[in-house]
Write an enzyme that holds these catalytic residues in place. Structure first.
Site, PDB file in Angstrom:
ATOM      1  CE1 TYR A 107     -12.104   4.503  31.629  1.00  0.00           C
ATOM      2  CE2 TYR A 107     -13.089   2.345  31.807  1.00  0.00           C
ATOM      3  CZ  TYR A 107     -12.286   3.229  31.144  1.00  0.00           C
ATOM      4  OH  TYR A 107     -11.668   2.852  29.986  1.00  0.00           O
ATOM      5  NE  ARG A 160     -12.115   3.291  20.524  1.00  0.00           N
ATOM      6  CZ  ARG A 160     -11.563   2.480  21.424  1.00  0.00           C
ATOM      7  NH1 ARG A 160     -10.762   1.535  21.063  1.00  0.00           N
ATOM      8  NH2 ARG A 160     -11.804   2.616  22.737  1.00  0.00           N
ATOM      9  CE  LYS A 178      -8.972   2.572  31.464  1.00  0.00           C
ATOM     10  NZ  LYS A 178      -8.581   2.069  30.172  1.00  0.00           N
ATOM     11  CG  ASP A 250     -10.144   5.015  24.554  1.00  0.00           C
ATOM     12  OD1 ASP A 250     -10.011   3.780  24.484  1.00  0.00           O
ATOM     13  OD2 ASP A 250     -11.035   5.561  25.223  1.00  0.00           O
ATOM     14  CG  ASP A 272      -6.241  -0.644  29.529  1.00  0.00           C
ATOM     15  OD1 ASP A 272      -5.852  -1.693  30.074  1.00  0.00           O
ATOM     16  OD2 ASP A 272      -7.373  -0.163  29.713  1.00  0.00           O
ATOM     17  CG  ASP A 273      -7.907   1.175  24.237  1.00  0.00           C
ATOM     18  OD1 ASP A 273      -8.810   1.396  25.041  1.00  0.00           O
ATOM     19  OD2 ASP A 273      -7.050   2.033  23.897  1.00  0.00           O
ATOM     20  CG  ASN A 421     -17.198  -0.143  27.607  1.00  0.00           C
ATOM     21  OD1 ASN A 421     -18.051  -0.779  28.187  1.00  0.00           O
ATOM     22  ND2 ASN A 421     -15.903  -0.373  27.723  1.00  0.00           N
TER      23      ASN A 421
HETATM   24  P1  NAD Z   1     -13.352  -0.063  15.974  1.00  0.00           P
HETATM   25  O1  NAD Z   1     -14.166   1.027  15.442  1.00  0.00           O
HETATM   26  O2  NAD Z   1     -11.932  -0.168  15.635  1.00  0.00           O
HETATM   27  O3  NAD Z   1     -13.990  -1.460  15.508  1.00  0.00           O
HETATM   28  C1  NAD Z   1     -15.366  -1.707  15.413  1.00  0.00           C
HETATM   29  C2  NAD Z   1     -15.554  -2.970  14.586  1.00  0.00           C
HETATM   30  O4  NAD Z   1     -16.929  -3.320  14.602  1.00  0.00           O
HETATM   31  C3  NAD Z   1     -15.168  -2.831  13.110  1.00  0.00           C
HETATM   32  O5  NAD Z   1     -14.564  -4.018  12.676  1.00  0.00           O
HETATM   33  C4  NAD Z   1     -16.516  -2.656  12.397  1.00  0.00           C
HETATM   34  O6  NAD Z   1     -16.509  -3.167  11.082  1.00  0.00           O
HETATM   35  C5  NAD Z   1     -17.406  -3.502  13.290  1.00  0.00           C
HETATM   36  N1  NAD Z   1     -18.795  -3.046  13.242  1.00  0.00           N
HETATM   37  C6  NAD Z   1     -19.275  -1.855  13.657  1.00  0.00           C
HETATM   38  N2  NAD Z   1     -20.613  -1.802  13.439  1.00  0.00           N
HETATM   39  C7  NAD Z   1     -20.949  -2.990  12.901  1.00  0.00           C
HETATM   40  C8  NAD Z   1     -22.186  -3.549  12.457  1.00  0.00           C
HETATM   41  N3  NAD Z   1     -23.330  -2.877  12.539  1.00  0.00           N
HETATM   42  N4  NAD Z   1     -22.172  -4.783  11.939  1.00  0.00           N
HETATM   43  C9  NAD Z   1     -21.017  -5.489  11.865  1.00  0.00           C
HETATM   44  N5  NAD Z   1     -19.820  -5.013  12.280  1.00  0.00           N
HETATM   45  C10 NAD Z   1     -19.795  -3.784  12.788  1.00  0.00           C
HETATM   46  O7  NAD Z   1     -13.525  -0.038  17.540  1.00  0.00           O
HETATM   47  P2  NAD Z   1     -12.677  -0.795  18.646  1.00  0.00           P
HETATM   48  O8  NAD Z   1     -11.553   0.044  19.090  1.00  0.00           O
HETATM   49  O9  NAD Z   1     -12.325  -2.165  18.201  1.00  0.00           O
HETATM   50  O10 NAD Z   1     -13.748  -0.815  19.841  1.00  0.00           O
HETATM   51  C11 NAD Z   1     -14.995  -1.441  19.682  1.00  0.00           C
HETATM   52  C12 NAD Z   1     -15.758  -1.406  20.981  1.00  0.00           C
HETATM   53  O11 NAD Z   1     -15.063  -2.141  21.957  1.00  0.00           O
HETATM   54  C13 NAD Z   1     -15.980  -0.012  21.579  1.00  0.00           C
HETATM   55  O12 NAD Z   1     -17.336   0.137  21.969  1.00  0.00           O
HETATM   56  C14 NAD Z   1     -15.127  -0.007  22.814  1.00  0.00           C
HETATM   57  O13 NAD Z   1     -15.697   0.750  23.849  1.00  0.00           O
HETATM   58  C15 NAD Z   1     -15.144  -1.458  23.174  1.00  0.00           C
HETATM   59  N6  NAD Z   1     -14.036  -1.810  24.067  1.00  0.00           N
HETATM   60  C16 NAD Z   1     -14.382  -2.406  25.236  1.00  0.00           C
HETATM   61  C17 NAD Z   1     -13.409  -2.711  26.141  1.00  0.00           C
HETATM   62  C18 NAD Z   1     -13.785  -3.415  27.421  1.00  0.00           C
HETATM   63  O14 NAD Z   1     -14.853  -3.830  27.606  1.00  0.00           O
HETATM   64  N7  NAD Z   1     -12.927  -3.609  28.349  1.00  0.00           N
HETATM   65  C19 NAD Z   1     -12.090  -2.377  25.863  1.00  0.00           C
HETATM   66  C20 NAD Z   1     -11.744  -1.784  24.632  1.00  0.00           C
HETATM   67  C21 NAD Z   1     -12.755  -1.513  23.736  1.00  0.00           C
END
Ligand code: NAD
Length: 595
Positions: A107, A160, A178, A250, A272-273, A421
């Protein structure tokens, strides 16, 4: 279980086409060097294996040595995928025995690298590919997979993947990762999980230009086509595999919320996200709040950096979970929460049209004039003075020294969750969060990070790993067969997870139990989910309505990687001799085992 399925095989007409060698070639029945001499004689495979007969434990030991010898994580990944393709029992015995070391490989973060280069690394996989060219034909593709009794489907469209963006059909790597965690951590039988990717094209030009890319070389399809394919898959999957739970994985923002609205009440599915992450982070935050002695949200100020699907999903979940835990309303959370996106603080006054999912979280109390001074995270931190900072932005390194020092100056124990991540996208290295706060921070990350020694104190960041939640939710669903999965079920999972760290875990500053205990955690999560499904009236299977009895049922239901006994193999009625075998038509199919 493997043994039962083998017995069934032995009593079906299929046996007439089965050759002994097929039991070696089938990844579900292969024992490799653990085939006993009697089995080897009976299966006519003497000479195909080294003479020494080994145990599963010996084999795990050998693979551990081999695994450790690979330096590059991606080579470890490929090694494990090879084991998975040849001997399922060994693969899961290895992963469960060495979970801590395997997790970052199968993972995040390594699976991210594998997805990026999936076409280059590809040798084979056991997933299902559905694509827009086959709209109208999806049931046939499902039947072609020859999978029966599927219980868990992990479905992605690769749009994504982690924080890596659109990876098209390469996203199957995440579904494979997963599904194998459903088996290792949730005890779902390995023949009953199915990774699925929807190939809707990709907007990733680099991939489309990669000669080894394995998906359709077209731009992503429009929404109407996307939903046509997805509607067809959801309907066909429900009919073909009526007991299955479908996990959405994703999918990009423009679809994931609408998908939940469209399917959540009609199918046994969850995202899950959004929901899994929400539950695990909420549980971590509850643990952290309990460690600092907070009895409500009133004294907290929470800043989310990133306002995508993950961040707003987490916020919704924290609102639900804290309302249930502190016996208040979701408004309490809204009062103390601030979101920052690429344009700065999310407000109703900043003059842009907000995406639908941001609207409930936009601050209405910030005059347009003030917003102009709140366009960066640093400015927002100075203004809000957060006690909790949660990063879900995929903007690696965004939590600077100044930000951490500012938080540490304004609260005793800043709670800092860099959740993006893979590790390269984490908003801060946990070691820096500890150093810059003089060891005061309470840290949970999305990817795994090592402990640090700060002035003689060992500080281990917790990992807000969805693995604590989704396998247990899936297991509970398989057992109780709910008509749908209401959000309250995920809230119940989060509340239970927050209760699971032991006193020793808490004293070590950990917000979750050690990941090695994940199978026990999954049992507890499954029980909590089933109890909630019973309470909500969505469970369709008659089950005891008390926790101890349910716990026994759940534990009994969990698959464990052990080889089928010698007697099962010896009772097989096979083609008579090696000569007969050369003419065999009946190559074993995984589905014939009905595992
Ligand atoms: P997304 O692209 O939908 O959202 C990203 C957000 O961050 C947007 O609102 C964007 O405007 C903001 N952003 C990006 N760069 C920025 C910057 N430089 N300054 C200010 N704001 C900024 O992505 P998402 O689906 O919401 O996922 C985001 C992250 O969360 C990913 O890295 C994903 O791996 C992580 N995630 C982690 C887990 C976990 O830890 N369990 C689970 C799901 C997602």
């Amino acid at each position: 279980m493997l043994s039962r399925s083998l017995l069934r095989l032995a009593t079906t007409p299929m046996r007439r086409g089965v050759r002994g060698v097929d039991f070696v070639r089938n990844r579900f029945t292969n024992k490799g060097t653990a085939f006993t001499l009697e089995e080897r004689r009976h299966l006519n495979i003497e000479g195909m294996l080294p003479p020494n007969v080994e145990t599963l434990e010996d084999q795990v030991e050998r693979h551990w040595e081999q695994f450790r010898r690979f330096n590059a994580p991606i080579n470890k990944y490929q090694h494990l995928r090879n084991v998975m393709s040849t001997n399922v029992t060994l693969y899961y015995a290895f992963v469960i025995e060495h979970l801590k070391e395997s997790l970052p490989i199968i993972y995040t973060p390594t699976v991210g690298e594998a997805c990026t280069r999936y076409g280059n690394l590809y040798t084979n996989d056991h997933g299902l590919y559905i694509d827009i060219e086959n709209i109208g034909n999806i049931r046939k593709l499902i039947r072609n997979s020859r999978k029966e009794n599927v219980e868990v489907i992990v479905l992605t469209d690769g749009s994504r993947i982690l924080g890596l963006g659109d990876l098209g059909v390469n996203g199957i790597g995440i579904s494979i990762g997963k599904t194998s965690l459903y088996v290792a951590a949730g005890g779902i039988s390995p023949g009953r999980v199915l990774p699925v990717v929807m190939d809707c094209g990709t907007d990733n030009l680099t991939l489309r230009n990669n000669p080894l890319y394995l998906g359709t070389r077209k731009r992503r399809c429009d929404d109407a086509t996307f939903y046509k394919l997805l509607d067809e898959f959801m309907e066909a999957a429900k009919e073909e595999w009526p007991t299955a739970v479908i996990q959405f994985e994703d999918f990009s923002n423009n679809h994931c919320f609408d998908m939940m609205e469209r399917y959540q009440n009609k199918y046994r599915c969850f995202n899950d996200d959004i929901q899994g992450t929400g539950a695990v982070v909420s549980a971590g935050l509850l643990s952290a709040l309990s460690q600092i002695g907070a009895t409500s949200l009133a004294d907290q100020r929470i800043v989310f950096f990133g306002a995508g699907s993950a961040a707003t999903g987490v916020a919704e979940s924290i609102a639900d979970v804290t309302a249930a835990h502190f016996k208040t309303t979701k408004d309490e959370m809204h009062k103390v929460t601030y979101f920052v996106d690429s344009k700065g603080l999310v407000t109703t006054t900043r003059g842009d049209t907000l995406a639908k999912h941001k609207v409930p979280w936009a601050r209405a109390d910030i005059p347009a004039e003030d917003y102009k001074k709140l366009t960066s995270l640093e400015e927002v931190v100075e203004y809000v003075k957060p006690t909790v900072l949660i990063g879900l932005s995929a903007a690696g390194g965004a939590f600077t020294k100044e930000i951490v020092e500012h938080m540490a100056a304004n609260c005793e124990h800043p709670i800092i969750f860099p959740l993006s991540n893979p590790s390269s996208k984490a908003e801060i290295q946990p070691s820096d969060a500890y150093k810059w706060s003089n060891g005061k921070a309470i840290v949970a990350s999305g990817s795994p990070f090592p402990a640090i020694n700060l002035n003689g104190r060992i500080l281990q960041p917790s990992q807000g790993n969805n693995l604590y939640i989704f396998p247990g939710v899936g297991l509970g669903c398989i057992i109780a067969q709910p008509t749908c999965i209401p959000q309250e079920v995920l809230v119940a999972a989060a509340l239970r997870l927050a209760q699971l760290p032991s006193q020793a875990d808490k004293e070590a500053g950990l917000l979750y139990p050690p990941i090695e205990q994940v199978r026990a955690v999954s049992t507890e999560i499954a029980v909590a989910c089933i109890r909630k499904m019973q309470e909500l009236g969505v469970a369709t299977v008659e089950l005891p309505d008390n926790t101890p009895e349910l716990r026994k049922i759940v534990k009994k239901r969990m698959w464990v990687p052990v080889y089928a006994a010698e007697s099962h193999y010896l009772s097989l009625d096979l083609l008579d001799s090696p000569a007969d075998q050369s003419g065999s038509k009946g190559l074993l199919k995984e589905a014939n085992f009905r595992i």
